[in-house]
Design an enzyme around this catalytic site. Structure first.
Site, PDB file in Angstrom:
ATOM      1  N   LYS A 113      11.028  14.992  -1.264  1.00 18.66           N
ATOM      2  CA  LYS A 113      10.509  15.330   0.070  1.00 18.66           C
ATOM      3  C   LYS A 113      11.135  16.638   0.570  1.00 18.66           C
ATOM      4  O   LYS A 113      10.464  17.456   1.187  1.00 18.66           O
ATOM      5  CB  LYS A 113      10.812  14.202   1.067  1.00 18.66           C
ATOM      6  CG  LYS A 113      10.118  12.890   0.737  1.00 18.66           C
ATOM      7  CD  LYS A 113       8.908  12.669   1.608  1.00 18.66           C
ATOM      8  CE  LYS A 113       7.954  11.638   1.056  1.00 18.66           C
ATOM      9  NZ  LYS A 113       8.449  10.274   1.120  1.00 18.66           N
ATOM     10  N   LYS A 195       1.462  10.727  -9.900  1.00 22.69           N
ATOM     11  CA  LYS A 195       0.914   9.421  -9.509  1.00 22.69           C
ATOM     12  C   LYS A 195      -0.174   9.580  -8.444  1.00 22.69           C
ATOM     13  O   LYS A 195      -0.179  10.546  -7.687  1.00 22.69           O
ATOM     14  CB  LYS A 195       2.029   8.490  -9.036  1.00 22.69           C
ATOM     15  CG  LYS A 195       2.620   8.841  -7.697  1.00 22.69           C
ATOM     16  CD  LYS A 195       3.453   7.687  -7.144  1.00 22.69           C
ATOM     17  CE  LYS A 195       3.831   7.972  -5.713  1.00 22.69           C
ATOM     18  NZ  LYS A 195       4.395   6.880  -4.972  1.00 22.69           N
ATOM     19  N   LYS A 198      -1.480   8.894  -1.416  1.00 24.36           N
ATOM     20  CA  LYS A 198      -2.390   9.022  -0.281  1.00 24.36           C
ATOM     21  C   LYS A 198      -2.679  10.467   0.068  1.00 24.36           C
ATOM     22  O   LYS A 198      -3.738  10.791   0.550  1.00 24.36           O
ATOM     23  CB  LYS A 198      -1.776   8.324   0.931  1.00 24.36           C
ATOM     24  CG  LYS A 198      -1.724   6.818   0.777  1.00 24.36           C
ATOM     25  CD  LYS A 198      -1.233   6.173   2.051  1.00 24.36           C
ATOM     26  CE  LYS A 198      -0.880   4.728   1.863  1.00 24.36           C
ATOM     27  NZ  LYS A 198       0.493   4.436   2.272  1.00 24.36           N
TER      28      LYS A 198
HETATM   29  P1  AMP Z   1       3.014   3.776  -0.043  1.00 19.81           P
HETATM   30  O1  AMP Z   1       1.588   4.229  -0.042  1.00 19.81           O
HETATM   31  O2  AMP Z   1       3.911   4.827  -0.601  1.00 19.81           O
HETATM   32  O3  AMP Z   1       3.473   3.200   1.254  1.00 19.81           O
HETATM   33  O4  AMP Z   1       3.095   2.619  -1.132  1.00 19.81           O
HETATM   34  C1  AMP Z   1       2.830   1.270  -0.866  1.00 19.81           C
HETATM   35  C2  AMP Z   1       2.935   0.439  -2.131  1.00 19.81           C
HETATM   36  O5  AMP Z   1       1.993   0.893  -3.119  1.00 19.81           O
HETATM   37  C3  AMP Z   1       4.308   0.475  -2.828  1.00 19.81           C
HETATM   38  O6  AMP Z   1       4.610  -0.802  -3.311  1.00 19.81           O
HETATM   39  C4  AMP Z   1       4.114   1.440  -3.951  1.00 19.81           C
HETATM   40  O7  AMP Z   1       4.977   1.182  -5.023  1.00 19.81           O
HETATM   41  C5  AMP Z   1       2.665   1.188  -4.342  1.00 19.81           C
HETATM   42  N1  AMP Z   1       2.062   2.399  -4.931  1.00 19.81           N
HETATM   43  C6  AMP Z   1       1.774   3.561  -4.280  1.00 19.81           C
HETATM   44  N2  AMP Z   1       1.208   4.460  -5.134  1.00 19.81           N
HETATM   45  C7  AMP Z   1       1.136   3.848  -6.349  1.00 19.81           C
HETATM   46  C8  AMP Z   1       0.636   4.238  -7.632  1.00 19.81           C
HETATM   47  N3  AMP Z   1       0.075   5.428  -7.842  1.00 19.81           N
HETATM   48  N4  AMP Z   1       0.731   3.337  -8.664  1.00 19.81           N
HETATM   49  C9  AMP Z   1       1.269   2.115  -8.450  1.00 19.81           C
HETATM   50  N5  AMP Z   1       1.757   1.686  -7.280  1.00 19.81           N
HETATM   51  C10 AMP Z   1       1.692   2.520  -6.225  1.00 19.81           C
END
Ligand code: AMP
Ligand code: TRP
Length: 332
Positions: A113, A195, A198
């Site tokens: 970040k 990866k 969002k």
């Molecule tokens: P976040 O969008 O960062 O708040 O992620 C929420 C959840 O989604 C967490 O458990 C992350 O580990 C999972 N997650 C987010 N992006 C990925 C991805 N590309 N592949 C697998 N898990 C993901």
């Protein structure tokens, strides 16, 4: 026997995508029957990047709508907004006294970040893993369904729990990453660059609210190459990702068919992507339509969140009372 306690959350920083679904939510769905689950929307966590205040409610309600549309049942799991539970920031403050600058600065997600946004290195970003630990420990959870990218944060939560326990007496059980199957799913972006997330390339990310035609377009544009040059060749990661998506959303015969074709070098990626696109549309469209209907019904989401907050606070206030006593904040 009382059920094991599970906590997990997703930040309200934009529309949920396939990474969120397969990395986290599919495990939530499988856990809601046999465990005492607390699933929340991490809206405080989203404040690190200063979202427009006008958008906060829509963002939070959208995540709740997508949780429910995906199959989470507010009668089984407690669904709530993080900011509705003031015991969480209180525990966060307590844990901050046990978290060291040096270890926080070393966290890879923090360093990333800082690299991406050198102008916004705020203390909330630095202490992000502490808030996440508070989210988990506030219910004294033992299982945390999250994607692979969150493993290090979980390790930190265990460290903070141990430090609290060794200073004040055993109180917090150690939380561990848990997945309902062995697979550690990490969904890559369809452009093959990192990866799926969002905020990165929106054209290479499939969101749960994408229209059918957009899903088709994005999949047809996914990165491929000229195909395997020898039998049983090792797959490049972007091809592996397409196969993973096929495995997760298509029939097993379809997956086997394309895998065999890959292994004997007859695979046609155009056909594979066409099939994947149709299966993906079949997977996403019911979730999207249901989430859209729910989101129009503001009052039902509000009701669910209010009830969830009450239940979450029941559990959180017990934990915080005990923590206060152990620390010595016990004056009257
Ligand atoms: P976040 O969008 O960062 O708040 O992620 C929420 C959840 O989604 C967490 O458990 C992350 O580990 C999972 N997650 C987010 N992006 C990925 C991805 N590309 N592949 C697998 N898990 C993901
Ligand atoms: N940090 C997680 C992510 O970015 C979201 C999150 C916040 C979380 N608090 C949590 C996940 C507590 C599990 C438990 O994906």
């Amino acid at each position: 026997m009382s059920k094991e306690i599970v906590v997990s959350g997703i930040r309200s920083t934009g529309n949920l995508h396939l990474g969120n679904y397969f990395g986290a939510m599919q495990h939530y769905l499988k856990m809601q029957d046999a465990h005492q689950c607390y699933f929340f929307v991490a809206d405080y966590h989203s404040l690190t990047t200063h979202p427009d205040p006008k958008d906060l409610k829509t963002n939070v309600f959208r995540v709740v709508a997508e949780y429910i549309a995906s199959g989470l049942d507010p009668e089984k799991a407690v669904l709530y907004a993080q900011s509705d539970v003031p015991e969480i920031p209180e525990l966060y403050l307590m844990l901050n006294m046990l978290a060291y600058m040096g270890e926080l600065e070393k966290v890879p997600t923090f360093k990333e970040k800082v690299r991406l946004n050198p102008d916004n290195v705020n203390a909330g970003l630095l202490t992000y893993p502490v808030l996440m630990a508070a989210d988990i420990l506030i219910h004294r959870a033992v299982k945390v369904p999250v994607g692979k990218d969150q493993e290090q944060h979980l390790e930190m939560a265990r460290n903070f729990a141990q430090r609290f326990n060794s200073r004040y007496g055993f109180y917090f059980p150690e939380p561990h990453v848990y997945r309902s199957n062995e697979e550690t799913v990490k969904i890559m972006s369809l452009d093959g660059l990192g990866k799926m997330s969002k905020s990165e390339n929106i054209n290479a990310t499939i969101y749960l609210n994408d229209d059918d035609d957009i899903i088709r377009k994005k999949i047809m544009k996914a990165k491929t190459d000229q195909g395997p040059q020898e039998t049983n060749a090792i797959m490049p990661d972007y091809i592996q990702n397409l196969f993973l998506l096929l495995k997760l959303t298509s029939k097993s015969e379809t997956y086997e068919h394309f895998l065999n074709a890959y292994n004997n070098c007859t695979v046609r990626y155009g056909d594979l992507k066409k099939q994947l696109a149709e299966d993906m549309v079949g997977f996403i469209s019911p979730i999207r339509n249901k989430a859209n209907d729910l989101q129009r019904d503001d009052s039902s989401i509000r009701k669910i969140l209010k009830k969830g907050a009450e239940k979450a606070r029941e559990s959180a206030s017990i934990t915080i009372d005990g923590a206060r006593k152990l620390i010595g904040i016990n004056y009257y």
